[in-house]
Design an enzyme around this catalytic site. Structure first.
Site, PDB file in Angstrom:
ATOM      1  N   ASP A 454     -17.788 110.196 -53.485  1.00  0.00           N
ATOM      2  CA  ASP A 454     -17.506 109.282 -55.097  1.00  0.00           C
ATOM      3  C   ASP A 454     -16.647 109.627 -55.621  1.00  0.00           C
ATOM      4  OD1 ASP A 454     -20.798 109.487 -55.447  1.00  0.00           O
ATOM      5  OD2 ASP A 454     -20.280 111.355 -56.176  1.00  0.00           O
ATOM      6  N   ASP A 756     -23.903 113.716 -56.617  1.00  0.00           N
ATOM      7  CA  ASP A 756     -23.791 114.508 -57.424  1.00  0.00           C
ATOM      8  C   ASP A 756     -25.078 114.440 -58.806  1.00  0.00           C
ATOM      9  OD1 ASP A 756     -22.795 112.388 -59.003  1.00  0.00           O
ATOM     10  OD2 ASP A 756     -21.245 113.054 -59.763  1.00  0.00           O
ATOM     11  N   ASP A 760     -28.784 111.572 -55.634  1.00  0.00           N
ATOM     12  CA  ASP A 760     -27.633 111.823 -54.139  1.00  0.00           C
ATOM     13  C   ASP A 760     -28.332 112.072 -53.027  1.00  0.00           C
ATOM     14  OD1 ASP A 760     -25.994 110.013 -54.537  1.00  0.00           O
ATOM     15  OD2 ASP A 760     -25.018 111.519 -56.054  1.00  0.00           O
TER      16      ASP A 760
END
Length: 1015
Positions: A454, A756, A760
């Site tokens: 990310d 997070d 996901d």
């Protein structure tokens, strides 16, 4: 060997089937100590028990839900109930008992809930407030714990040191040796009396006890490390209101009556009742097995522990905690099931099984040859029917030697060395801000070839501030308070009012007063940055929130990339506010507020100006968000979907989120280690590219692509495109999942993925290693992950990769060392027995050798800390052989050298050292034993590096290694010089000691020459 291991001892790092786990257990034939060998493997019977319990729960809860739905249809008025409050509950100051609360929530009992006057009635009976929560500064708080219990699950008692001693004594070969020692003691005392007749027996007993206590100490220390890690895994913090203040609490401190705040991705920490909230849907599949989300609201307020918030946000009142909940009972059973064994543990169980069978064959042949020689001798002498005590002892000694060959030959320590190395690495990684949830992740990370990371919070600091705005079509820099105040003075009053209403109403954050009386902003970093902007513009959060009524809330969704609210205005009428990804919200707008504060249609010039502003902000590495509103008809109902077009653009904000220090270096380190780093983000493509270039992820030959474009590609195009993708922007969770799946299956890469959010979870589950963020991550993401990055920092991910490689290589070093000792000890005793009729290494000596190579060798080699050199090697990948050609070269080369030296001593030792007389045999055997041990000591040092010649680099930084080698040498001197009667040794002269040291040391230049041979 590799093909045999692939066939019988191959399990996946994640989600192995019960059949695969059962299969390798059945293949393990020669197991000296099942209690120890299988200690760190999954307890399959307990897992079956947990599955059965889960199925029962699912049926119970499914029936409860159906009954509650039927009850809602037919419940009219307040039904009668025969419930009476137990006296002890009344005396404590409460009006409802724990069992009644449990039956209401778990049974979804609408009738009982109505009888208790709903959620507010239950709150009164629990002496709590739905607005201020529990009061902690009175006796009632302590009595609450006594009546309702605490929010902890029952756990098995931690095992003490003596339990590990008892388990170490369960070694079958040690028990047989103990029996031999006992018989030897009886026969010896009968023949030679005390103390001379007891020496052999007591020597074996002392050796067994030493092995047992050293083994137990090592195992006990491992268990303590795992216990510490388990405590860390269970640290879950949640937002709750107590004493009128919002605060962070451990879920284990929650009590009935507590008011907790839950949002998307949170796990419900205890059974409870919905108090207030919007659009709450819950995933109850962990309890009921139903994949369909359940809507929770005032009519259906039941929330069960262990379920997950899939959408929306709410306040919940805790009613039932700990072992009174179904989740508590399930967790207690599941915890006994243990973790899946890791692929390396299983593979090394396979190696131990193969070598164990070979060792058992050699032990039987050795015993048969020795006995046959004794019988041949007695036949020649004609004394086959008359046996002396010495001859009986000799038979016993032959049997003890054969059993000890099994002790040495079965490398029981191999699979346990994996656990030791993993426990050591996990403890150290904890200090480096990485919490390993699954053992296998440690070793799998060493093979990682790809990291999909990310952007926000991982590559950047997650400390966000609004530094640029474009409100009412005017771009303004607001890097300080002066910039904010000048923006406020320039904005038309109507536009400023709309902006503040949008900021403070359409938010997932909150502005609260904490216990110290200071203002505090709660929420995600993005929400915090926008709320700070609103406060710096002079806005009053509470005042604005109190003047409007929330009709509908749609929390931020990573698929839609927007969030929205519908407000009922004080002057009447409804207004919708939305914010989200700039280009998506802008596409929903057909009007804009101009510099005079008037609402005007969006023409081409205005659209181009706003798009240019978004690109300009993004190219400066700013996150951009667009804020918009629209007036609604009074006919809008809360169940209606939020409008997706017809909005008026209020403005665009540019949020600065600086790149973390050290990320560029960590990305370069991963690149040099052969690990490809990709950025997968939901942000604007220009923002993503700017940050990726700054981090060193995006190179000239790499591609940046947007999620919608990626989705439209055909499989043939993806095969060509994926290797070049370095940045994926505006990606949805499904895009991330697709990318990971293709990398793993089509390209056979070992993929680590960071995540997070709740969405996901599929990608984290699909990846070889799922990395969840400890600060920004939701409980759902953490539960799907294998490693939790506690500081949300990409540099920590690079450290995890380094530790993963260290674990893999340390275990390879230990395997190389142990197999060398196995091969030499086996061949020396076997060949000597066949050719000379006696074994030069006695049972006591072999037990000492076994401890050097097994427990002490594992402690020394399996706990080497990682070096920067590890990140200069290529990753092993998915198909690498664990016992590599390099290892076979080193094992065979060292074994040939050691065997040659020992055989030369056997054949020519007496002649070379001029040994004669009655003690010549015992001195020669002591020389062989001593030379053999020193060969292992120096081979242990050589094993620190499998390919490099310099094995002394950093040796003094590893105190454990130096300590183990030092202890081995000191004990060897004591055994040879002082414990001769027990260990069948004789004191040696200085020249003989020098010779043994020379033989051992010579193994090091031999090892260096071997490393020059290409394989």
């Amino acid at each position: 060997m590799e093909s045999y291991l692939q066939e019988h001892f191959d399990v996946r790092p994640k989600h192995s089937s019960p059949e695969a786990l059962e299969k390798w257990r059945h293949v393990c034939g020669v197991v000296k100590n099942p209690k120890r060998r299988f200690r760190f493997t999954a307890n399959l019977s307990k897992r079956h028990e947990a599955d059965a319990m889960r199925k029962t729960n699912q049926e119970k809860l499914r029936i409860a839900v159906l009954v509650s739905k039927a009850a809602i249809q037919f419940t009219l008025g307040v039904p009668t109930s025969d419930y009476t409050v137990p006296e002890e509950v009344k005396a404590a100051g409460f009006q409802v008992c724990a069992d009644e609360l449990g039956s209401i929530v778990e049974g979804h009992d609408v009738k009982k809930l109505k009888f208790h006057n709903g959620v507010s009635g239950i709150a009164d009976e629990l002496s709590t407030s739905v607005t201020n929560g529990l009061t902690t500064d009175n006796d009632l708080f302590n009595r609450r714990k006594e009546i309702y219990g605490i929010n902890k699950f029952a756990e098995s008692e931690p095992r003490g040191f003596w339990v590990f001693v008892w388990e170490a004594l369960h070694d079958m070969t040690l028990m047989i040796l103990g029996l031999c020692a006992f018989v030897s003691l009886i026969v010896g005392l009968a023949m030679e009396g005390w103390p001379k007749g007891a020496h052999d027996g007591l020597g074996i007993v002392a050796s067994i006890l030493l092995v047992v206590f050293v083994t137990a100490t090592s195992d006990y220390r491992q268990s303590l490390q795992f216990r510490d890690l388990d405590k860390e895994k269970k640290k879950i913090v949640i937002q709750a209101t107590r004493n009128g203040f919002r605060q962070r609490l451990s879920i284990y401190d929650l009590l009935p009556g507590d008011i907790v705040h839950l949002g998307i991705g949170d796990q419900v920490p205890a059974d409870g009742l919905f108090v207030s909230g919007f659009s709450v849907s819950i995933d109850e599949s962990s309890l009921t097995g139903e994949s369909e989300p359940v809507m929770v609201n005032a009519e259906h307020p039941f929330m069960l522990s262990g379920t997950k918030i899939q959408d929306g946000s709410c306040k919940m009142m805790v009613t039932t905690v700990g072992m009174r909940t179904q989740w508590g009972k399930l967790m207690a059973t599941l915890s006994e099931g243990g973790d899946d064994e890791t692929p390396l543990q299983v593979k090394l169980n396979g190696v131990a099984t193969i070598i164990g069978k070979v060792g058992l064959f050699f032990a039987i042949v050795t015993f048969v040859v020795l006995v046959q020689r004794l019988f041949s001798q007695k036949l020649q002498e004609g004394t086959i029917w008359s046996w002396s005590g010495d001859e009986a002892l000799k038979m016993l000694e032959f049997f003890a030697v054969a059993v000890t060959i099994v002790v040495v030959a079965v490398p029981e320590g191999l699979p346990l060395a994996v656990t030791l190395s993993l426990a050591f690495a996990m403890k150290k990684m904890m200090n480096d801000k990485a919490l390993v949830r699954h053992l296998a992740a440690c070793e799998t990370m060493g093979s990682a070839t790809n990291i999909c990371s990310d952007k926000t919070g991982t590559l950047t600091t997650n400390h966000m501030t609004v530094v640029k705005t474009c409100i009412c079509m005017n771009i303004k820099e607001i890097s300080d308070c002066d910039g904010a105040s000048s923006l406020c003075s320039e904005l038309p009053e109507s536009a400023a009012k709309l902006l503040l209403q949008s900021i403070f109403s359409n938010t997932g954050g909150e502005v609260v007063v904490n216990k110290d009386g200071k203002r505090e902003i709660l929420g995600s970093p993005t929400e915090t940055a926008i709320l700070e902007l609103g406060l710096s513009l002079g806005g009053d959060f509470q005042k604005i929130r109190q003047t409007v009524k929330l009709v509908k809330v749609e929390p931020f969704n990573s698929t839609k990339k927007r969030m929205g609210v519908v407000l009922e205005l004080p002057e009447g009428g409804l207004r919708a506010h939305c914010k989200g990804a700039s280009e998506i919200i802008l596409a929903s707008c057909d009007k804009v507020i101009d510099s005079n504060g008037d609402v005007v249609p969006l023409n081409e010039a205005s659209i181009n100006h706003l798009k240019k502003t978004i690109d300009q902000f993004a190219s400066e590495a700013l996150r951009t968000l667009c804020l918009a509103y629209m007036e609604l008809d009074n006919g809008f109902l809360p169940d209606n979907p939020m409008p997706v077009s017809g909005y008026t653009c209020i403005g665009i904000v540019g949020i600065k989120d600086p790149v973390r220090p050290g990320v560029k270096e960590s990305v370069a380190l991963c690149r040099s280690a052969g690990i490809t780093v990709r950025m997968v983000t939901g942000d604007n493509i220009n923002t993503a590219k700017a940050i990726a270039r700054e981090c060193g992820i995006l190179t000239d030959d790499g591609i940046a692509i947007e999620g919608p474009d990626f989705r439209e590609k055909k499989l043939e195009e993806l095969v060509e495109l994926i290797p070049k993708i370095q940045v994926m922007a505006r990606s949805s969770p499904l895009d991330k999942h697709t990318l990971v799946k293709h990398l793993r299956t089509t390209f056979d890469e070992v993929v680590a993925v960071t995540g997070d959010g709740t969405n996901d979870a599929p990608a984290l589950h699909e990846a070889d290693i799922g990395l969840a963020m400890g600060i920004a991550g939701t409980e759902v993401a953490k539960e799907s992950a294998d490693v939790i990055i506690l500081d949300d920092n990409f540099s920590t991910i690079a450290t995890v990769a380094k530790w993963g490689r260290s674990v893999y290589i340390n275990i390879q070093k230990f395997v190389q060392f142990q197999l060398t000792v196995n091969v030499v000890a086996l061949i020396v005793n076997f060949s000597s027995a066949c050719l000379t009729g006696s074994a030069p290494l006695t049972a006591v000596q072999l037990l000492w050798v076994n401890m050097i190579m097994d427990t002490l060798g594992a402690v020394a080699l399996a706990t080497e800390p990682p070096t920067d050199e590890l990140m200069k090697r290529s990753p092993v990948g998915r198909r690498g052989n664990f016992i590599s050609n390099v290892m076979w070269r080193n094992i065979l080369g060292q074994s040939i050298y050691q065997f040659t030296m020992i055989w030369l001593l056997l054949a020519k030792g007496k002649e070379y050292f001029s040994l004669d007389g009655p003690d010549s045999n015992i001195v020669l055997n002591t020389l062989i034993f001593n030379a053999f041990v020193f060969c292992q000591v120096f081979n242990e040092i050589s094993s620190r590096e499998m390919e490099k010649i310099n094995v002394f680099k950093g040796i003094l930084n590893n105190n454990v290694f130096v300590g183990v080698v030092g202890v081995t040498v000191i004990f060897q001197i004591i055994i040879v010089e002082l414990l001769g009667t027990f260990a069948n040794t004789a004191p040696l002269t200085l020249s003989q000691w020098g010779f043994c040291l020379f033989i051992g040391f010579l193994g090091m230049p031999i090892a260096a020459i071997l490393k020059m041979i290409p394989v």
